[in-house]
Motif scaffolding. Structure first.
Motif, mmCIF file in Angstrom:
data_model
loop_
_atom_site.group_PDB
_atom_site.id
_atom_site.type_symbol
_atom_site.label_atom_id
_atom_site.label_comp_id
_atom_site.label_asym_id
_atom_site.label_seq_id
_atom_site.Cartn_x
_atom_site.Cartn_y
_atom_site.Cartn_z
ATOM 1 N N CYS A 140 0.832 -1.204 0.000
ATOM 2 C CA CYS A 140 0.000 0.000 0.000
ATOM 3 C C CYS A 140 0.867 1.255 0.000
ATOM 4 O O CYS A 140 2.021 1.237 0.444
ATOM 5 C CB CYS A 140 -0.888 -0.022 1.254
ATOM 6 S SG CYS A 140 -2.152 1.264 1.325
ATOM 7 N N ASP A 184 -2.061 4.830 8.951
ATOM 8 C CA ASP A 184 -2.353 3.949 7.816
ATOM 9 C C ASP A 184 -2.524 2.504 8.275
ATOM 10 O O ASP A 184 -3.353 1.766 7.740
ATOM 11 C CB ASP A 184 -1.222 4.005 6.784
ATOM 12 C CG ASP A 184 -1.151 5.322 6.037
ATOM 13 O OD1 ASP A 184 -2.104 6.114 6.125
ATOM 14 O OD2 ASP A 184 -0.126 5.561 5.369
ATOM 15 N N LEU A 217 -5.818 0.461 7.317
ATOM 16 C CA LEU A 217 -5.670 -0.692 6.430
ATOM 17 C C LEU A 217 -6.126 -1.976 7.120
ATOM 18 O O LEU A 217 -6.803 -2.815 6.510
ATOM 19 C CB LEU A 217 -4.220 -0.810 5.981
ATOM 20 C CG LEU A 217 -3.929 -1.712 4.776
ATOM 21 C CD1 LEU A 217 -4.711 -1.265 3.555
ATOM 22 C CD2 LEU A 217 -2.435 -1.721 4.478
ATOM 23 N N ILE A 226 -4.648 3.827 -0.231
ATOM 24 C CA ILE A 226 -5.369 4.656 0.732
ATOM 25 C C ILE A 226 -5.566 6.024 0.097
ATOM 26 O O ILE A 226 -4.608 6.773 -0.127
ATOM 27 C CB ILE A 226 -4.613 4.788 2.062
ATOM 28 C CG1 ILE A 226 -4.504 3.423 2.747
ATOM 29 C CG2 ILE A 226 -5.309 5.789 2.977
ATOM 30 C CD1 ILE A 226 -3.701 3.446 4.043
ATOM 31 N N VAL A 248 -10.209 3.046 1.200
ATOM 32 C CA VAL A 248 -9.225 2.010 0.907
ATOM 33 C C VAL A 248 -9.724 1.209 -0.288
ATOM 34 O O VAL A 248 -10.855 0.715 -0.289
ATOM 35 C CB VAL A 248 -8.995 1.082 2.113
ATOM 36 C CG1 VAL A 248 -8.088 -0.084 1.712
ATOM 37 C CG2 VAL A 248 -8.367 1.845 3.273
#
Length: 201
Positions: free
Chosen positions: A38, A45, A49, A145, A160
């Motif tokens: 990612c 994050d 995630l 993201i 996401v």
């Protein structure tokens, strides 16, 4: 019930609400062990995630966090493992491969550091993800993201996007080595960026 399962039940709702989280492409999430790759915008994050994936993700965390006894217990309980960012850390690479081979998910940010408020296509990409994918022989799930604030930030919209799995055979490995790792890492990150910007001409 594991510590993480209990923690997830507590944290995922506040993360979804607080970060106004929406998720696209959940049907692309595979079973078994794989790498999730990612773009990297902020420290949070990892929570966004993880909340989106709904599976425990094993992240590398800087070794300094493990030197504080109380913090070390919490970080380990959440599934993180230490990495020495000053140089090649063979132990952390072996740990990541072991997790994948045992059917777990390892999270990697190919940029290697947080890059908020920038076009990720302009950032430097590290080759570590290519090396781990080669040695583990695993597939890679690309994720993006898309943060309305330029980075994951509470009370702002955060989306996401999970893309189609990149099969290991697509990564072009032959005998390994830096050139192949670099090429695979850039291919992976290109797929990540395509989720937001589409394919480049």
């Amino acid at each position: 019930m594991s510590f993480y399962t209990g923690f997830y039940k507590i944290f995922h709702r506040p993360v979804e609400k607080g970060y106004r989280l929406t998720v696209e492409g959940s049907e692309n999430i595979p079973e078994g062990g794989f790498i999730i790759a990612c773009n990297h915008t902020a420290n949070f994050d990892v929570f966004v995630l993880s909340a989106a994936l709904k599976r425990q993700i094993r992240y590398m965390a800087k070794a300094e966090l493990f030197r504080v006894p109380v913090l070390r217990r919490i970080v380990r309980a959440l599934g993180a493992y230490p990495v020495n960012r000053a140089g090649a850390d063979v132990a952390s690479i072996k740990t990541a491969i072991s997790f994948i081979e045992n059917g777990e998910v390892v999270g990697i940010f190919p940029q290697g550091t947080r890059c908020p408020n920038v076009d990720p296509r302009t950032t430097e990409i590290k080759s570590g993800i290519g090396m781990i994918a080669y040695r583990a022989g695993c597939d890679v799930l690309p994720a993006f993201i898309d943060a309305s604030a330029g980075k994951t930030k509470v009370f702002h919209k955060n989306r996401v996007i999970f893309g189609e799995v990149i099969k290991n055979a697509e990564l072009g490995f032959d005998k390994g080595g830096k050139e192949e790792y670099d090429r695979a890492s850039h291919l992976i990150f290109d797929r990540i960026c395509e989720l937001k910007y589409g394919k480049s001409e």
